[in-house]
Design a protein around this motif. Structure first.
Motif, PDB file in Angstrom:
ATOM      1  N   ASP A   3       0.788  -1.201  -0.098  1.00 10.40           N
ATOM      2  CA  ASP A   3       0.282  -0.022   0.109  1.00 10.40           C
ATOM      3  C   ASP A   3       1.038   1.231  -0.154  1.00 10.40           C
ATOM      4  O   ASP A   3       0.331   2.202  -0.499  1.00 10.40           O
ATOM      5  N   GLN A   4       2.092   1.274   0.536  1.00  4.82           N
ATOM      6  CA  GLN A   4       2.989   2.475   0.721  1.00  4.82           C
ATOM      7  C   GLN A   4       4.386   1.974   0.024  1.00  4.82           C
ATOM      8  O   GLN A   4       4.636   0.826   0.058  1.00  4.82           O
ATOM      9  N   ARG A  22       1.533  11.554  -0.034  1.00  4.58           N
ATOM     10  CA  ARG A  22       2.109  11.176   1.159  1.00  4.58           C
ATOM     11  C   ARG A  22       1.247  11.025   2.295  1.00  4.58           C
ATOM     12  O   ARG A  22       0.475  11.946   2.520  1.00  4.58           O
ATOM     13  N   ALA A  23       1.177  10.183   3.080  1.00  2.00           N
ATOM     14  CA  ALA A  23       0.380   9.989   4.356  1.00  2.00           C
ATOM     15  C   ALA A  23       1.037  11.166   5.098  1.00  2.00           C
ATOM     16  O   ALA A  23       0.159  11.678   6.061  1.00  2.00           O
ATOM     17  N   GLY A  24       2.240  11.406   5.261  1.00  2.48           N
ATOM     18  CA  GLY A  24       2.950  12.577   6.138  1.00  2.48           C
ATOM     19  C   GLY A  24       2.448  14.075   5.709  1.00  2.48           C
ATOM     20  O   GLY A  24       2.809  14.998   6.374  1.00  2.48           O
ATOM     21  N   ASP A  84      10.433  14.272   1.365  1.00  2.12           N
ATOM     22  CA  ASP A  84       9.747  13.620   0.120  1.00  2.12           C
ATOM     23  C   ASP A  84      10.491  12.656  -0.196  1.00  2.12           C
ATOM     24  O   ASP A  84       9.953  11.485  -0.518  1.00  2.12           O
ATOM     25  N   ALA A  87      10.831   9.427   1.910  1.00  5.01           N
ATOM     26  CA  ALA A  87       9.959   8.932   2.481  1.00  5.01           C
ATOM     27  C   ALA A  87       9.451   7.712   1.818  1.00  5.01           C
ATOM     28  O   ALA A  87       9.598   7.572   0.615  1.00  5.01           O
ATOM     29  N   ASP A  89       6.128   6.448   2.544  1.00  2.25           N
ATOM     30  CA  ASP A  89       4.742   6.446   3.019  1.00  2.25           C
ATOM     31  C   ASP A  89       3.853   7.121   1.746  1.00  2.25           C
ATOM     32  O   ASP A  89       2.828   7.483   1.849  1.00  2.25           O
ATOM     33  N   TRP A  90       4.433   6.746   0.501  1.00  4.02           N
ATOM     34  CA  TRP A  90       3.701   7.231  -0.557  1.00  4.02           C
ATOM     35  C   TRP A  90       2.705   6.341  -1.004  1.00  4.02           C
ATOM     36  O   TRP A  90       2.998   5.110  -0.707  1.00  4.02           O
ATOM     37  N   SER A  91       1.608   6.606  -1.458  1.00  9.32           N
ATOM     38  CA  SER A  91       0.442   5.745  -1.708  1.00  9.32           C
ATOM     39  C   SER A  91      -0.245   6.228  -3.076  1.00  9.32           C
ATOM     40  O   SER A  91      -0.077   7.527  -3.561  1.00  9.32           O
TER      41      SER A  91
END
Length: 94
Positions: A3-4, A22-24, A84, A87, A89-91
């Protein structure tokens, strides 16, 4: 695919027509998208003519770039920050 993922996969997904985020990120509705540009050129409008100093209607080529949809719904060309870039936490944004 999980997922990420990292930035490399994010770029590939954008090149395949997906939008990513990003989730962040704090802003609602923010995402990135690949803009393929205009490799054969496009006549520029009055706004671009003022910015470039070229006559309106001049055919200009535009290279591909990544654009961001901001929290207020506007779009802006985007550059990757160090945070970025690293990271994981990309989706994909549906």
């Amino acid at each position: 695919m999980s997922d990420q993922f990292g930035i490399g996969t994010a770029v590939k997904e954008m090149q395949n027509g997906k939008r990513v985020a990003r989730a962040g990120w704090n802003g609602k509705g923010m995402y990135l998208a690949y803009q393929p540009g205009y490799p054969d050129g496009i006549p520029i409008n009055a706004n671009t003519a003022r910015a470039t100093g070229l006559p309106e209607g001049t055919v200009c080529k535009f290279l591909p770039y990544i654009m961001m949809r901001t929290a207020d719904g506007s779009f802006v060309p985007w550059l990757c920050s160090q945070t970025d870039l690293l990271a994981i936490d990309w989706s994909i944004v549906e």
